[in-house]
Design an enzyme around this catalytic site. Structure first.
Site, PDB file in Angstrom:
ATOM      1  N   TRP A 220      33.467  14.667  32.368  1.00 34.78           N
ATOM      2  CA  TRP A 220      32.292  14.030  31.754  1.00 34.78           C
ATOM      3  C   TRP A 220      32.046  12.632  32.315  1.00 34.78           C
ATOM      4  CZ3 TRP A 220      32.445  15.066  25.687  1.00 34.78           C
ATOM      5  CH2 TRP A 220      32.450  16.454  25.473  1.00 34.78           C
ATOM      6  N   LYS A 221      33.032  12.087  33.030  1.00 33.88           N
ATOM      7  CA  LYS A 221      32.964  10.697  33.524  1.00 33.88           C
ATOM      8  C   LYS A 221      32.665   9.769  32.338  1.00 33.88           C
ATOM      9  CE  LYS A 221      31.891  12.480  38.063  1.00 33.88           C
ATOM     10  NZ  LYS A 221      31.273  12.289  39.369  1.00 33.88           N
TER      11      LYS A 221
ATOM     12  N   GLU B 286      35.950   8.027  42.483  1.00 36.18           N
ATOM     13  CA  GLU B 286      35.340   6.840  41.863  1.00 36.18           C
ATOM     14  C   GLU B 286      36.408   5.813  41.508  1.00 36.18           C
ATOM     15  OE1 GLU B 286      33.147   9.064  38.931  1.00 36.18           O
ATOM     16  OE2 GLU B 286      31.949   9.909  40.566  1.00 36.18           O
TER      17      GLU B 286
ATOM     18  N   GLY C 241      31.061  17.684  37.524  1.00 35.45           N
ATOM     19  CA  GLY C 241      30.548  16.448  36.954  1.00 35.45           C
ATOM     20  C   GLY C 241      29.258  16.705  36.199  1.00 35.45           C
ATOM     21  N   GLY C 242      28.138  16.417  36.833  1.00 38.50           N
ATOM     22  CA  GLY C 242      26.824  16.488  36.188  1.00 38.50           C
ATOM     23  C   GLY C 242      26.565  17.780  35.427  1.00 38.50           C
TER      24      GLY C 242
HETATM   25  P1  13P Z   1      29.185  16.217  40.404  1.00 36.04           P
HETATM   26  O1  13P Z   1      29.448  17.636  39.953  1.00 36.04           O
HETATM   27  O2  13P Z   1      28.244  15.478  39.500  1.00 36.04           O
HETATM   28  O3  13P Z   1      28.823  16.152  41.842  1.00 36.04           O
HETATM   29  O4  13P Z   1      30.579  15.422  40.250  1.00 36.04           O
HETATM   30  C1  13P Z   1      31.718  16.001  40.776  1.00 36.04           C
HETATM   31  C2  13P Z   1      32.875  15.205  40.322  1.00 36.04           C
HETATM   32  O5  13P Z   1      33.036  14.055  40.692  1.00 36.04           O
HETATM   33  C3  13P Z   1      33.803  15.838  39.377  1.00 36.04           C
HETATM   34  O6  13P Z   1      34.972  15.094  39.236  1.00 36.04           O
END
Ligand code: 13P
Length: 248
Positions: free
Chosen positions: A10-11, A96, A232-233
């Site tokens: 989910w970041k 990140e 992620g998204g």
């Molecule tokens: P996205 O799926 O948004 O590209 O992000 C991938 C990610 O960093 C999962 O850790």
């Protein structure tokens, strides 16, 4: 045969409303999902997500840890605290964190070891930048990232690690690695493990991450060395996450 794992990262995205809606949306669509599901949520939502997922097929993960178990480390969170909320997994070395918080290969290795020592399963992330790839350095970069951990922990413990290959240029960009590009690097990562411990090489799940979505998940996950996804998204919306889970 390795089980397919789909983990949502989910970041730094959540609110109590959003977390509640997302988890209940996922739970209500789980029938027919055979993949292992992990929700890696921001620390403040671990408790809420623990309550909501009790007795369900969803496992819980965090997104970082401090290597110390307790003490004067203001603002930090230990593996013991993460485990206290029923979490069994922790993302370590996400690109990140490597780029924004200066996590070097050595720091990442130390965190992977701390997670293992506390009984958490690390979801250990590796991946090259676009300039690494364009310079033909993908394998060298990824090997260095894997070896930093392997040199510290030994190969045997990779039986208890999940690796996530996330090409930095594919994260949050909408540009996904082709199944061929991803498979090639996944196979290379497995071949690194094979040099040291064939058993670990065969067992260790290697997930792909980087703009995985319901439209490309099936093709990626059907590759021989791709054992699922770190999303992620597309993990922030129940239907798209479920559709990826069902691709496995
Ligand atoms: P996205 O799926 O948004 O590209 O992000 C991938 C990610 O960093 C999962 O850790």
């Amino acid at each position: 045969m390795r089980q397919v794992i789909v983990a949502g990262n989910w970041k730094m995205n959540a609110s109590k409303d959003m977390a509640g809606g997302l988890i209940s949306g996922i739970l209500s669509g789980m029938s027919g999902v055979k993949s292992k599901i992990i929700a890696c949520v921001p620390f403040p939502y671990l408790s809420q997500v623990e309550e909501l997922t009790k007795g369900s097929q969803i496992s819980i993960g965090a997104q970082n840890l401090n290597v110390n178990s307790s003490g004067a480390f203001t603002g930090e969170v230990s593996a013991e605290m993460i485990k206290d909320f029923g979490a069994g997994y922790v993302i370590i070395g996400h690109s990140e964190r490597r780029s924004l918080y200066n996590e070097t290969n050595d720091i990442v290795a130390e965190k992977v070891e701390a997670a293992l020592n506390s009984g958490l399963t690390p979801i250990f992330c590796v991946g090259e930048t676009l300039s690494d790839r364009e310079a033909g350095n993908t394998e060298a970069v990824v090997e260095k990232q894997v070896m930093a951990v392997l040199d510290r922990t030994g190969a045997e413990v990779f039986k208890k690690i999940i690796i996530a290959y996330e090409p930095v240029w594919a994260i949050g960009t909408g540009v996904t690695a082709t199944p061929e590009q991803a498979q090639e690097t996944h196979r290379y990562i497995r071949s690194i493990l094979s040099r040291y411990d064939e058993g670990a090489a065969q067992i260790t799940p290697i997930l792909y991450g980087g703009s995985m979505n319901p439209g490309n998940a099936k093709e990626l996950i059907s590759c021989a060395d791709i054992d699922g996804g770190l999303i992620g998204g597309a993990s922030l919306e129940a239907e798209s996450f479920l559709n990826i889970c069902k691709a496995g």
